[in-house]
Design a protein around this motif. Sequence first.
Motif, mmCIF file in Angstrom:
data_model
loop_
_atom_site.group_PDB
_atom_site.id
_atom_site.type_symbol
_atom_site.label_atom_id
_atom_site.label_comp_id
_atom_site.label_asym_id
_atom_site.label_seq_id
_atom_site.Cartn_x
_atom_site.Cartn_y
_atom_site.Cartn_z
ATOM 1 N N THR A 29 0.838 -1.211 0.000
ATOM 2 C CA THR A 29 0.000 0.000 0.000
ATOM 3 C C THR A 29 0.873 1.261 0.000
ATOM 4 N N GLY A 30 2.051 1.162 0.589
ATOM 5 C CA GLY A 30 2.987 2.300 0.579
ATOM 6 C C GLY A 30 3.406 2.669 -0.841
ATOM 7 N N GLN A 31 3.324 1.724 -1.738
ATOM 8 C CA GLN A 31 3.646 1.988 -3.148
ATOM 9 C C GLN A 31 2.386 2.335 -3.944
ATOM 10 N N GLY A 32 1.275 2.495 -3.234
ATOM 11 C CA GLY A 32 0.015 2.807 -3.915
ATOM 12 C C GLY A 32 -0.657 1.572 -4.482
ATOM 13 N N GLY A 33 -0.151 0.387 -4.117
ATOM 14 C CA GLY A 33 -0.693 -0.854 -4.674
ATOM 15 C C GLY A 33 -1.974 -1.287 -3.969
ATOM 16 N N LYS A 34 -2.915 -1.779 -4.776
ATOM 17 C CA LYS A 34 -4.168 -2.321 -4.224
ATOM 18 C C LYS A 34 -4.382 -3.744 -4.714
ATOM 19 N N ARG A 35 -3.687 -4.123 -5.806
ATOM 20 C CA ARG A 35 -3.926 -5.412 -6.447
ATOM 21 C C ARG A 35 -2.571 -5.993 -6.873
ATOM 22 N N ALA A 36 -2.007 -6.839 -6.010
ATOM 23 C CA ALA A 36 -0.660 -7.368 -6.282
ATOM 24 C C ALA A 36 -0.721 -8.727 -6.977
ATOM 25 N N LEU A 37 0.119 -8.889 -8.016
ATOM 26 C CA LEU A 37 0.339 -10.227 -8.579
ATOM 27 C C LEU A 37 1.563 -10.798 -7.877
ATOM 28 N N VAL A 38 1.376 -11.928 -7.194
ATOM 29 C CA VAL A 38 2.472 -12.559 -6.461
ATOM 30 C C VAL A 38 3.224 -13.490 -7.414
ATOM 31 N N LEU A 39 4.566 -13.468 -7.334
ATOM 32 C CA LEU A 39 5.403 -14.285 -8.221
ATOM 33 C C LEU A 39 6.257 -15.237 -7.398
ATOM 34 N N SER A 40 6.471 -16.442 -7.926
ATOM 35 C CA SER A 40 7.406 -17.387 -7.290
ATOM 36 C C SER A 40 7.840 -18.414 -8.327
ATOM 37 N N THR A 41 8.776 -19.272 -7.933
ATOM 38 C CA THR A 41 9.076 -20.456 -8.758
ATOM 39 C C THR A 41 8.068 -21.541 -8.381
ATOM 40 N N ARG A 42 8.073 -22.618 -9.161
ATOM 41 C CA ARG A 42 7.204 -23.746 -8.783
ATOM 42 C C ARG A 42 7.636 -24.301 -7.429
ATOM 43 N N TYR A 107 9.967 -3.746 -16.263
ATOM 44 C CA TYR A 107 10.680 -3.180 -17.421
ATOM 45 C C TYR A 107 9.695 -2.894 -18.559
ATOM 46 N N ARG A 108 8.645 -3.729 -18.622
ATOM 47 C CA ARG A 108 7.668 -3.575 -19.711
ATOM 48 C C ARG A 108 6.514 -2.644 -19.356
ATOM 49 N N ASN A 109 6.108 -2.610 -18.066
ATOM 50 C CA ASN A 109 4.920 -1.796 -17.749
ATOM 51 C C ASN A 109 5.110 -0.864 -16.538
ATOM 52 N N ASP A 110 6.348 -0.793 -16.041
ATOM 53 C CA ASP A 110 6.677 0.100 -14.931
ATOM 54 C C ASP A 110 5.921 -0.230 -13.641
ATOM 55 N N ALA A 111 5.508 -1.477 -13.479
ATOM 56 C CA ALA A 111 4.818 -1.878 -12.242
ATOM 57 C C ALA A 111 5.736 -1.686 -11.040
ATOM 58 N N PRO A 112 5.224 -1.144 -9.925
ATOM 59 C CA PRO A 112 6.038 -1.121 -8.702
ATOM 60 C C PRO A 112 6.355 -2.561 -8.274
ATOM 61 N N GLN A 113 7.571 -2.757 -7.775
ATOM 62 C CA GLN A 113 7.991 -4.105 -7.353
ATOM 63 C C GLN A 113 8.276 -4.125 -5.859
ATOM 64 N N ILE A 114 7.689 -5.093 -5.193
ATOM 65 C CA ILE A 114 8.011 -5.351 -3.803
ATOM 66 C C ILE A 114 8.617 -6.747 -3.793
ATOM 67 N N VAL A 115 9.813 -6.871 -3.206
ATOM 68 C CA VAL A 115 10.517 -8.154 -3.236
ATOM 69 C C VAL A 115 10.661 -8.699 -1.824
#
Length: 352
Positions: A29-42, A107-115
């Motif tokens: 939310t600090g990055q203005g995010g309301k809808r996060a896509l979560v990423l991981s490996t299998r 890199y393609r859509n400038d999405a904020p990244q939280i790692v």
Amino acid sequence: MVTPFSYTASPAQVIFGSGSLSRLAEAITGQGGKRALVLSTRHQKTEAERIAAALGPLSVGLFADATMHTPVNVTERAMEAYNAACADCVVAIGGGSTIGLGKAIAYRNDAPQIVVATTYAGSEVTPILGQTENGQKTTVRGPGILPEVVIYDPELTLGLPVAMSVSSGLNATAHAIEGLYARDRNPISSMMAVEGLRALKQALPQIVRTPGEIEARSEALYGSWLCGTVLGAVGMALHHKLCHTLGGSFDLPHAETHAVILPHSAAYNSVAAADALKPAADLFGGSLGAGLYDFAASIGAPMALRDLGMKESDLDRAAEIAALNPYWNPRPIERDAIRVLLQSAWEGTRPL
Ligand code: NAD
């Protein structure tokens, strides 16, 4: 006298400490995010599902197909998932492979990244993206690639297997060693490199002895943050180019290749960059190449390229590729000397 330098601080926010995963929602939310896509490996899917569930409505989906070396076709599928979910930010949970996917999306859509970083490779604090297409790995750099927030919670690294912890920790060590002699180094990057090396040298043997000890995991993650920051701040040289060649053209595993090559690349540069490397030589003892070799052996690191699947008959070609495009290095890149280095690394002999 202080050598003239130029210094730019990284704008990324770092949240460090045991239990800091609990601050993930606040980071989104600090990055203005309301809808996060979560990423991981299998491999880390179950963990990522658990974290996504805890986010409640802040998580709008999980893409658990992150793959080593960030293949463009995987990124394209992740972009489809991002758009289909109407996501407005990404949360990468994992090591360099998952973080690479988050960077590729940004890199393609400038999405904020939280790692949420779970290895010691350091990718989370660099503005560098390596991606592969048609068997070619290319690297791009840019401010939009740097993740905005990084959460380092040592609890999440307790399950990182010892062998991977060792290789990954030596991968981070290599960033700091090359950072010490980087042409564009500055007093801050060198301080971070030395402190990062100290922390990893202390932590890795402890992790080997007691992998479940949170203090050692915390120290290692702290060291890897520092070493990764050095990687993101200054230029790398022979060591990283060689590992890039071996990974890209001979398909050798990333962290393990760094672990094997480091004593040999350090030995190659140790005379030409003796002053810059002195703090590292003091830390690891003796000639830096031998000191790093002994340290790696003592923590059970892979020691020889032949054990990673490299064929001896490919060493000539590897030396040729590595010497093909000249780049800055404290000691000139000489094809024959690189060939000797590769032979030693292939056999796993101790540098002098
Ligand atoms: P990785 O991300 O490929 O992870 C290796 C495996 O370990 C994966 O299956 C992963 O899911 C698993 N794993 C990660 N953390 C775990 C944990 N805590 N517990 C259990 N399993 C865990 O490994 P890596 O070495 O972090 O990343 C390698 C990739 O990152 C390479 O593609 C490399 O080129 C890239 N890299 C990029 C940069 C950069 O600045 N762009 C820096 C370093 C590495």
